[in-house]
Motif scaffolding. Sequence first.
Motif, short mmCIF file in Angstrom:
data_model
loop_
_atom_site.label_atom_id
_atom_site.label_comp_id
_atom_site.label_asym_id
_atom_site.label_seq_id
_atom_site.Cartn_x
_atom_site.Cartn_y
_atom_site.Cartn_z
N MET A 1 -10.07 -18.52 -69.39
CA MET A 1 -8.62 -18.32 -69.53
C MET A 1 -7.88 -19.63 -69.26
O MET A 1 -8.28 -20.40 -68.41
CB MET A 1 -8.14 -17.24 -68.56
N LYS A 2 -6.81 -19.81 -70.01
CA LYS A 2 -6.02 -21.02 -69.86
C LYS A 2 -4.80 -20.74 -68.99
O LYS A 2 -4.07 -19.78 -69.20
CB LYS A 2 -5.57 -21.52 -71.23
N GLN A 3 -4.60 -21.58 -67.97
CA GLN A 3 -3.45 -21.43 -67.07
C GLN A 3 -2.35 -22.38 -67.53
O GLN A 3 -2.59 -23.58 -67.73
CB GLN A 3 -3.86 -21.77 -65.63
N ILE A 4 -1.15 -21.85 -67.72
CA ILE A 4 0.01 -22.68 -68.06
C ILE A 4 1.03 -22.53 -66.94
O ILE A 4 1.43 -21.42 -66.58
CB ILE A 4 0.63 -22.25 -69.40
N SER A 5 1.45 -23.64 -66.38
CA SER A 5 2.40 -23.59 -65.26
C SER A 5 3.68 -24.37 -65.52
O SER A 5 4.63 -24.31 -64.74
CB SER A 5 1.74 -24.11 -63.97
N TYR A 12 3.89 -22.59 -74.44
CA TYR A 12 4.81 -21.68 -73.74
C TYR A 12 6.17 -21.63 -74.43
O TYR A 12 6.75 -20.56 -74.60
CB TYR A 12 4.98 -22.12 -72.29
N LYS A 13 6.66 -22.77 -74.87
CA LYS A 13 7.94 -22.79 -75.58
C LYS A 13 7.86 -21.97 -76.86
O LYS A 13 8.80 -21.23 -77.21
CB LYS A 13 8.33 -24.24 -75.91
N GLU A 14 6.73 -22.07 -77.55
CA GLU A 14 6.54 -21.31 -78.78
C GLU A 14 6.51 -19.81 -78.49
O GLU A 14 7.15 -19.01 -79.19
CB GLU A 14 5.24 -21.73 -79.46
N LEU A 15 5.78 -19.42 -77.45
CA LEU A 15 5.69 -18.00 -77.09
C LEU A 15 7.05 -17.45 -76.66
O LEU A 15 7.41 -16.32 -77.01
CB LEU A 15 4.67 -17.81 -75.96
N LYS A 16 7.79 -18.25 -75.93
CA LYS A 16 9.12 -17.82 -75.48
C LYS A 16 10.06 -17.61 -76.65
O LYS A 16 10.85 -16.66 -76.67
CB LYS A 16 9.70 -18.85 -74.49
N GLN A 17 9.96 -18.47 -77.66
CA GLN A 17 10.76 -18.30 -78.88
C GLN A 17 10.40 -17.01 -79.60
O GLN A 17 11.29 -16.27 -80.05
CB GLN A 17 10.53 -19.50 -79.81
N LEU A 18 9.12 -16.72 -79.70
CA LEU A 18 8.70 -15.49 -80.37
C LEU A 18 9.22 -14.27 -79.63
O LEU A 18 9.60 -13.27 -80.25
CB LEU A 18 7.17 -15.43 -80.44
N VAL A 76 -10.59 -14.32 -78.38
CA VAL A 76 -9.13 -14.43 -78.35
C VAL A 76 -8.72 -15.31 -77.17
O VAL A 76 -9.24 -15.15 -76.07
CB VAL A 76 -8.48 -13.04 -78.21
N ASN A 77 -7.79 -16.22 -77.40
CA ASN A 77 -7.29 -17.07 -76.32
C ASN A 77 -6.48 -16.25 -75.33
O ASN A 77 -5.50 -15.60 -75.71
CB ASN A 77 -6.42 -18.20 -76.88
N CYS A 78 -6.87 -16.29 -74.06
CA CYS A 78 -6.13 -15.60 -72.99
C CYS A 78 -5.40 -16.64 -72.16
O CYS A 78 -6.00 -17.64 -71.74
CB CYS A 78 -7.09 -14.80 -72.11
N ILE A 79 -4.11 -16.39 -71.92
CA ILE A 79 -3.25 -17.35 -71.23
C ILE A 79 -2.65 -16.68 -70.00
O ILE A 79 -2.12 -15.57 -70.09
CB ILE A 79 -2.12 -17.83 -72.17
N VAL A 80 -2.72 -17.36 -68.87
CA VAL A 80 -2.15 -16.83 -67.63
C VAL A 80 -0.90 -17.64 -67.28
O VAL A 80 -0.92 -18.87 -67.29
CB VAL A 80 -3.17 -16.92 -66.48
N LEU A 81 0.18 -16.90 -66.98
CA LEU A 81 1.45 -17.54 -66.64
C LEU A 81 1.87 -17.16 -65.22
O LEU A 81 1.61 -16.03 -64.78
CB LEU A 81 2.55 -17.09 -67.60
N PRO A 82 2.56 -18.05 -64.52
CA PRO A 82 3.20 -17.64 -63.26
C PRO A 82 4.18 -16.50 -63.53
O PRO A 82 4.76 -16.41 -64.62
CB PRO A 82 3.94 -18.91 -62.81
N ASP A 83 4.37 -15.66 -62.54
CA ASP A 83 5.19 -14.46 -62.74
C ASP A 83 6.59 -14.78 -63.25
O ASP A 83 7.12 -14.09 -64.13
CB ASP A 83 5.28 -13.66 -61.43
N ASN A 84 7.21 -15.82 -62.69
CA ASN A 84 8.59 -16.13 -63.11
C ASN A 84 8.65 -16.59 -64.56
O ASN A 84 9.58 -16.26 -65.31
CB ASN A 84 9.21 -17.18 -62.18
N MET A 85 7.63 -17.30 -65.03
CA MET A 85 7.61 -17.73 -66.43
C MET A 85 7.31 -16.55 -67.35
O MET A 85 7.86 -16.45 -68.45
CB MET A 85 6.58 -18.84 -66.62
N TYR A 86 6.45 -15.66 -66.89
CA TYR A 86 6.14 -14.48 -67.71
C TYR A 86 7.38 -13.60 -67.86
O TYR A 86 7.67 -13.10 -68.95
CB TYR A 86 5.00 -13.68 -67.08
N GLN A 87 8.12 -13.40 -66.78
CA GLN A 87 9.29 -12.52 -66.82
C GLN A 87 10.38 -13.04 -67.74
O GLN A 87 11.16 -12.26 -68.29
CB GLN A 87 9.84 -12.30 -65.40
#
Length: 261
Positions: A1-5, A12-18, A76-87
């Motif tokens: 799993m890939k960690q993005i912080s 992350y910017k792309e996912l947030k836009q989607l 499938v690529n699995c990505i882990v985000l800090p809770d505040n970024m996920y929310q």
Amino acid sequence: MKQISSRDNPLYKELKQLASSASARKKAGRTILDGVHLCQSFLQHAGVPEYCVISDASIDLPEVGALIHACESKNVNCIVLPDNMYQIMSQVENGIGVMFVIKTPQHTSPTNLTSNAVVLDNLQDPGNLGSILRSAAGAGIEQVFCSIGTASAWSPKVLRAGMGAHFALQIYESVDLYAFLREAAIPVLATSSHTSTTIYQVNLNRPVAWLFGHEGQGVDPALMALATEKVTIPQRDAIESLNVAASAAICFFEQVRQRIS
């Protein structure tokens, strides 16, 4: 799993836009499934996501672990985000932090109506659309045709309201309903307050296309003129007319009742 912080991470910017922009989803041909139930339903009935995104707080939950295992087994690529970024991405309050990024399904519309279907004219509310899709799937209706101007069927809000129904349906969007209904090979039924024929009096033990319209304005008069039959749902005179999603559910399951009786 890939960690993005980092919030500056390009992915992350792309996912947030989607997650936040309808135009970004349309341009990319992708959408977001937010929550355990939708992700489970997609894996069971539809296919494999492009990404699985998990919040730190949810990573050790058994149901999330099962999704991660299923995704990793399919590369499938699995990505882990800090809770505040996920929310920031999620529109679900107090939910389990897991979402899929998927390609938005695209279907080529058939040239004619030959089997049970739902036809939606300029329906605006995502909750109503999702509820109608859920009722249609539950009633065994497989085809849904949406006009230009109808809410996007694959938006996160409609997906949540549909509760996985999308994956049991063939959904066609931006359909020219005027040309389509003129060539319908089955009866087109529209609900109307200007008729005395109730849904309990009409023969529903046959394929029909159910036509529903805008929450406030109803079906466009030009489309209503193409309806084979107009039916009404009996109710007390003093009560405001039924919500379109409630009306649709009553119609669909009266058809089910007639089919099995």
